[in-house]
Design an enzyme around this catalytic site. Sequence first.
Site, PDB file in Angstrom:
ATOM      1  N   ASP A  21     -30.723   6.704  -3.985  1.00 47.73           N
ATOM      2  CA  ASP A  21     -31.600   7.336  -3.011  1.00 47.73           C
ATOM      3  C   ASP A  21     -31.383   6.477  -1.717  1.00 47.73           C
ATOM      4  O   ASP A  21     -31.631   5.293  -1.682  1.00 47.73           O
ATOM      5  CB  ASP A  21     -33.165   7.141  -3.433  1.00 47.73           C
ATOM      6  N   ASN A  23     -32.369   7.083   1.345  1.00 45.53           N
ATOM      7  CA  ASN A  23     -33.244   7.369   2.570  1.00 45.53           C
ATOM      8  C   ASN A  23     -35.039   6.858   1.983  1.00 45.53           C
ATOM      9  O   ASN A  23     -35.769   7.272   2.737  1.00 45.53           O
ATOM     10  CB  ASN A  23     -33.508   8.585   3.390  1.00 45.53           C
ATOM     11  N   ASP A  25     -37.024   8.240  -0.307  1.00 43.79           N
ATOM     12  CA  ASP A  25     -38.087   9.411  -0.547  1.00 43.79           C
ATOM     13  C   ASP A  25     -38.091   9.501  -1.955  1.00 43.79           C
ATOM     14  O   ASP A  25     -38.697  10.476  -2.443  1.00 43.79           O
ATOM     15  CB  ASP A  25     -37.730  10.675   0.308  1.00 43.79           C
ATOM     16  N   ASP A  29     -29.467  11.245  -3.353  1.00 42.17           N
ATOM     17  CA  ASP A  29     -28.978  11.910  -2.424  1.00 42.17           C
ATOM     18  C   ASP A  29     -27.471  11.895  -2.175  1.00 42.17           C
ATOM     19  O   ASP A  29     -26.959  11.024  -2.743  1.00 42.17           O
ATOM     20  CB  ASP A  29     -29.884  11.990  -1.087  1.00 42.17           C
ATOM     21  N   ASP A  98     -20.380  21.883  -9.001  1.00 43.12           N
ATOM     22  CA  ASP A  98     -21.037  22.977  -9.984  1.00 43.12           C
ATOM     23  C   ASP A  98     -20.971  24.425  -9.448  1.00 43.12           C
ATOM     24  O   ASP A  98     -21.484  24.604  -8.438  1.00 43.12           O
ATOM     25  CB  ASP A  98     -22.287  22.419 -10.327  1.00 43.12           C
ATOM     26  N   ASP A 199     -20.670  26.674 -14.657  1.00 42.78           N
ATOM     27  CA  ASP A 199     -21.908  26.408 -15.357  1.00 42.78           C
ATOM     28  C   ASP A 199     -22.049  27.615 -16.203  1.00 42.78           C
ATOM     29  O   ASP A 199     -21.806  28.804 -15.976  1.00 42.78           O
ATOM     30  CB  ASP A 199     -22.907  26.264 -14.409  1.00 42.78           C
ATOM     31  N   GLU A 256     -17.721  25.753 -18.902  1.00 43.81           N
ATOM     32  CA  GLU A 256     -18.717  25.189 -19.838  1.00 43.81           C
ATOM     33  C   GLU A 256     -18.883  26.363 -20.821  1.00 43.81           C
ATOM     34  O   GLU A 256     -19.598  27.338 -20.282  1.00 43.81           O
ATOM     35  CB  GLU A 256     -20.131  24.720 -19.029  1.00 43.81           C
ATOM     36  N   HIS A 334     -25.675  15.344 -18.163  1.00 42.53           N
ATOM     37  CA  HIS A 334     -27.113  15.460 -18.096  1.00 42.53           C
ATOM     38  C   HIS A 334     -27.731  16.476 -18.803  1.00 42.53           C
ATOM     39  O   HIS A 334     -28.989  16.505 -18.602  1.00 42.53           O
ATOM     40  CB  HIS A 334     -27.029  16.190 -16.488  1.00 42.53           C
ATOM     41  N   ASP A 335     -27.444  16.975 -19.885  1.00 44.33           N
ATOM     42  CA  ASP A 335     -27.979  17.833 -20.747  1.00 44.33           C
ATOM     43  C   ASP A 335     -28.045  17.248 -22.151  1.00 44.33           C
ATOM     44  O   ASP A 335     -28.601  17.693 -23.024  1.00 44.33           O
ATOM     45  CB  ASP A 335     -27.232  19.270 -21.085  1.00 44.33           C
TER      46      ASP A 335
HETATM   47  C1  GLC Z   1     -25.952  24.294 -18.084  1.00 43.88           C
HETATM   48  C2  GLC Z   1     -26.359  23.153 -17.430  1.00 43.88           C
HETATM   49  C3  GLC Z   1     -27.833  22.854 -17.552  1.00 43.88           C
HETATM   50  C4  GLC Z   1     -28.621  24.136 -17.059  1.00 43.88           C
HETATM   51  C5  GLC Z   1     -28.025  25.484 -17.620  1.00 43.88           C
HETATM   52  C6  GLC Z   1     -28.487  26.631 -16.951  1.00 43.88           C
HETATM   53  O1  GLC Z   1     -25.923  24.477 -19.264  1.00 43.88           O
HETATM   54  O2  GLC Z   1     -25.604  22.038 -17.752  1.00 43.88           O
HETATM   55  O3  GLC Z   1     -28.288  21.617 -17.018  1.00 43.88           O
HETATM   56  O4  GLC Z   1     -30.038  24.055 -17.475  1.00 43.88           O
HETATM   57  O5  GLC Z   1     -26.690  25.470 -17.793  1.00 43.88           O
HETATM   58  O6  GLC Z   1     -28.051  26.541 -15.632  1.00 43.88           O
HETATM   59 CA    CA Z   2     -33.086  10.656  -0.851  1.00 47.94          CA
END
Ligand code: GLC
Ligand code: CA
Length: 564
Positions: A21, A23, A25, A29, A98, A199, A256, A334-335
Amino acid sequence: MIGKWWQEAVFYQIYPRSFKDSNDDGIGDIRGIIEKLDYIKSLGVTALWVCPFYQSPMDDQGYDISDFYKISKDYGSLEDLFQLINELHERKMRLIIDLVLNHTSDEHPWFIESKRSKDNKYRDYYIWQQGNNGKPPSNWESFFGGSVWEYDKKTDEYYMHIFSQKMPDLNWNNKEMRRDMFNMMKWWLDKGIDGFRVDAVSHLNKNWDFPNRPIPKGREYSPCYDEFSNRLGVHERIKEMTEEVFSNYDIVTVGEAGGASIVDTINYCGYHRNEFNMLITFDHCWLDVSDDITYVPEKWTYKKLHLPDLKKSLSKYQVSLYNKAWNTLFWSNHDQPRVLSHYGNDSDAFRLLSAKMLATVLYFMRGTPFIYQGEEIGMTNVYFSNISDYRDVEVFTLYRETVLKNIASKEDILDRVHKRSRDNARTPMQWDDTAYAGFSKVKPWIKVNPNYIDINVKNNLNNMDSLYYYYQKIFKIRQDTKAFIYGKYALYLEDDPNIFMYTRTYKNECYLIIVNFFKHYIHLQVPNQLVNENAFIIISNYEGQRLNTKLYLRPYEAIVYCLN
Ligand code: GLC
Ligand code: CA
């Protein structure tokens, strides 16, 4: 095919909301990313994949896009993004972003129009169907739980959403919609980005017959994902995309495709298919789910990992894609829960050893490494004690569909969330041991993992034995040794329940990778043909031992030998 930049690249994935972060908040970012580029580069990374930063109501943290051409004010401005591109290119690094094609936010102007009336110009941009005698058009279950259909009173029809209700699926049979999407892709490519992570692309084609499917005992909907995943029609769409957009640029595309089989994978990214360059699949991430889905979807179930299953899964891609397509190598994103807690051991005694073992076993394979922010410093799952500390829509739907319906206890669901939640990977990056882990000066959008006092970038950089330097060394070795990039893979001891062992061979070079995947000591008999007097160690997570027909491996011991 060899020698493409993306085959020799090392990707680092950034979840912008949780990275840095700038700034204060409480939200990470784009300027925060720019601040840390030198840190990332010195790890040996050559390209970034940054998760969505577009304008969004953030129902699914930005995968629900309401304007493809705008940057969310949470993350900065277009100028910030252009600066990120420039700063990366100055460092000879690249950027992929993405590309979300399967759905938009329900707050996207297309959907707002689409909802207005059945004859609206945008109606057909989405998937609308009539109900079935007062019931949804089919009994299919959404990935996030509940039905894939949402009723809309105004026009008395249902729209499809395979993710959350706020993420209506686009209708890829609609030509105008496709044209609008292609224009959007070109717009971004013309800004100088180096490619896309595409995605949820396996879902662009659906079975428009919408048949009802069997519902597992105790459940309300049918988890029949094959009705909207990896259907053959999707390839036509991707080929069109390549022809209209991708092929006009020197870029990399990474699709993906959850649930893609080997055959599907080669269809998506085979060298001569004119589709993607690489594919992200999840076979190896879900080998410890069970079939006890009586009251929760599969991803929330759990059983102990049987190592031969993992070897089979990874090896199958290594072997089948050879000379046909190129692999992605990743444990985390991230999943997924943090791999160190998932397949490793996040206790104090074994954290470092098991994290190094996981890095060794994966990143000496064939393919392009993708590493997820925080993986390089040993970040772990987070064990929040209140559901209200979570932020992921998927957790809330699980809670709604189980605890609130008196189907499961709060404790049961919390335990599943601890093991599986995507928020495990989304707590703020741990930079140092100051308040909020140096991520921000104010309370972040999601709580920091309390272990940041020990596990942080600063500690890693101050200790030559740290995980960070171990990763740095692996990436350096890969960069200097073509055999690790292009060499042929062969698995040994396929059925051994504790040891993961393979070789990489290229021209007259041969390397042997041996890891003890678990915590107990193991006597290992190394096949005679691999043992050779001159073998020497390239990297190991203990004081190394000479190669011998008999090895006694310590907990999570990992060794890479050069056999030439
Ligand atoms: C992909 C992303 C996931 C998202 C899903 C819907 O699997 O990696 O984070 O929730 O698609 O966009
Ligand atoms: Ca920020």
